[in-house]
Design a protein around this motif. Structure first.
Motif, PDB file in Angstrom:
ATOM      1  N   GLU A 132     -12.926 -15.588   0.446  1.00  0.00           N
ATOM      2  CA  GLU A 132     -13.434 -16.654   1.308  1.00  0.00           C
ATOM      3  C   GLU A 132     -12.434 -17.798   1.413  1.00  0.00           C
ATOM      4  OE1 GLU A 132     -17.202 -17.969  -0.103  1.00  0.00           O
ATOM      5  OE2 GLU A 132     -18.018 -15.954  -0.336  1.00  0.00           O
ATOM      6  N   LEU A 133     -12.486 -18.495   2.546  1.00  0.00           N
ATOM      7  CA  LEU A 133     -11.645 -19.667   2.770  1.00  0.00           C
ATOM      8  C   LEU A 133     -12.528 -20.888   3.008  1.00  0.00           C
ATOM      9  CD1 LEU A 133      -8.930 -18.288   5.226  1.00  0.00           C
ATOM     10  CD2 LEU A 133      -8.929 -18.271   2.732  1.00  0.00           C
ATOM     11  N   ALA A 134     -12.063 -22.036   2.543  1.00  0.00           N
ATOM     12  CA  ALA A 134     -12.835 -23.274   2.691  1.00  0.00           C
ATOM     13  C   ALA A 134     -13.044 -23.627   4.153  1.00  0.00           C
ATOM     14  CB  ALA A 134     -12.134 -24.412   1.960  1.00  0.00           C
ATOM     15  N   ASP A 135     -12.022 -23.376   4.979  1.00  0.00           N
ATOM     16  CA  ASP A 135     -12.126 -23.767   6.395  1.00  0.00           C
ATOM     17  C   ASP A 135     -12.308 -22.549   7.308  1.00  0.00           C
ATOM     18  OD1 ASP A 135      -9.640 -22.599   6.413  1.00  0.00           O
ATOM     19  OD2 ASP A 135      -8.537 -24.482   6.525  1.00  0.00           O
ATOM     20  N   ASP A 136     -12.653 -21.390   6.718  1.00  0.00           N
ATOM     21  CA  ASP A 136     -12.918 -20.166   7.462  1.00  0.00           C
ATOM     22  C   ASP A 136     -11.726 -19.738   8.315  1.00  0.00           C
ATOM     23  OD1 ASP A 136     -14.627 -18.033   7.842  1.00  0.00           O
ATOM     24  OD2 ASP A 136     -15.489 -18.847   9.686  1.00  0.00           O
ATOM     25  N   PRO A 159     -12.460  -9.746   5.590  1.00  0.00           N
ATOM     26  CA  PRO A 159     -13.080 -11.068   5.719  1.00  0.00           C
ATOM     27  C   PRO A 159     -13.164 -11.484   7.181  1.00  0.00           C
ATOM     28  CG  PRO A 159     -10.826 -11.233   4.886  1.00  0.00           C
ATOM     29  CD  PRO A 159     -11.172  -9.784   4.876  1.00  0.00           C
ATOM     30  N   SER A 160     -14.276 -12.103   7.535  1.00  0.00           N
ATOM     31  CA  SER A 160     -14.510 -12.450   8.942  1.00  0.00           C
ATOM     32  C   SER A 160     -13.484 -13.438   9.482  1.00  0.00           C
ATOM     33  CB  SER A 160     -15.919 -13.024   9.108  1.00  0.00           C
ATOM     34  OG  SER A 160     -16.085 -14.184   8.296  1.00  0.00           O
ATOM     35  N   TRP A 161     -12.954 -14.285   8.591  1.00  0.00           N
ATOM     36  CA  TRP A 161     -12.009 -15.309   9.051  1.00  0.00           C
ATOM     37  C   TRP A 161     -10.699 -14.738   9.555  1.00  0.00           C
ATOM     38  CZ3 TRP A 161      -7.755 -14.603   6.160  1.00  0.00           C
ATOM     39  CH2 TRP A 161      -7.895 -14.157   4.847  1.00  0.00           C
ATOM     40  N   ILE A 162     -10.452 -13.457   9.299  1.00  0.00           N
ATOM     41  CA  ILE A 162      -9.184 -12.874   9.723  1.00  0.00           C
ATOM     42  C   ILE A 162      -9.048 -12.879  11.246  1.00  0.00           C
ATOM     43  CG2 ILE A 162      -9.798 -10.422   9.966  1.00  0.00           C
ATOM     44  CD1 ILE A 162      -7.256  -9.877   8.218  1.00  0.00           C
ATOM     45  N   GLU A 163     -10.193 -12.917  11.926  1.00  0.00           N
ATOM     46  CA  GLU A 163     -10.171 -12.963  13.385  1.00  0.00           C
ATOM     47  C   GLU A 163      -9.632 -14.288  13.912  1.00  0.00           C
ATOM     48  OE1 GLU A 163     -13.808 -11.545  15.271  1.00  0.00           O
ATOM     49  OE2 GLU A 163     -14.452 -10.757  13.347  1.00  0.00           O
TER      50      GLU A 163
END
Length: 237
Positions: A132-136, A159-163
């Motif tokens: 997970e990332l703090a800022d997605d 992870p969804s933030w990779i998009e």
């Protein structure tokens, strides 16, 4: 300079090599978990390799020279949260985490705008399960171009933030769980519909539970389905 024993990495020793740009350290027989604390003496250091012996190493924010461009950790059992320290290095372009370099199943990067110049990230032989990332991903990993996940059997979904990583050109998965490949395919489909420029390559194991080689690339490139003899090279071992 390769390889110094960690017990040699004192201010007295390091002050004698102030202009060194590459350094390899064997973290064996360390008296303290904080055996890297004096590296900040090396202001011109650009490339660092730390080879551990499956004993924990601690990282401090004041440890690393700000000029570092490439870091490799292997067998160092660093807690994932310590990567917050690494993420703040302003010039780091390549990070390789190999053979239980980090310990734990959850990597939650709490630093916003972390890894501002990182272009290549390799994670190999790790128990990582959640990422997970703090800022997605809105500001973190913003110049990341290549991601390699190798033998990360516990990670079952991308992870969804990779998009949100607009500069990402390729994702390579080697010996990873089939569900990770499935989630990558879903991302591929969404990106293809949105941008029309996402390609996915895969070659699976016989039991279909592990994917031996998978690569997601931008822009659209040649398909393995069209040429089964093609080999996708691993540029960053």
């Amino acid at each position: 300079m390769y390889w110094l024993q960690c017990v040699q990495c004192t201010k007295q020793v390091l002050s004698r090599i102030p202009n060194v740009k590459e350094l390899g350290i064997i973290a064996q027989g360390c008296i303290s978990h904080r055996c890297l604390d004096d590296l900040n003496c090396l202001k011109k250091l650009e490339k660092l390799k730390v080879q551990g012996t499956y004993r924990p190493i601690e990282l401090q924010s004041s440890t690393f020279p700000q000029n570092l461009k490439e870091i490799t950790f292997a067998k160092t059992l660093i807690p994932w949260e310590a990567m917050n320290v690494i993420s703040m290095l302003p010039n780091l372009e390549v990070l390789k985490l190999k053979n239980h370099a980090c310990v734990g199943q959850e990597w939650k990067l709490s630093v916003e705008r972390g890894f501002p110049q990182l272009k290549v990230l390799l994670i190999s032989v790790m128990e990582l399960k959640q990422w997970e990332l703090a800022d997605d991903g809105e500001y973190t990993f913003q110049v990341l171009e290549r991601l390699v996940l190798r033998n990360c059997f516990e990670l079952e979904a991308m992870p969804s933030w990779i998009e949100n990583l607009n500069n990402l050109k390729s994702v390579q998965l080697e010996h990873c769980h089939a569900s990770l490949v499935k989630s990558a395919r879903m991302i591929e489909k969404e990106q293809r519909e949105w941008k029309g420029e996402f390609a996915f390559h895969t070659q699976a194991d016989e039991d279909q539970k592990l994917c031996t080689l998978t690569q997601v690339s931008l822009p659209l490139c040649h398909s393995l389905a069209e040429d089964r003899k093609m080999v996708i090279p691993s540029t960053y071992p």
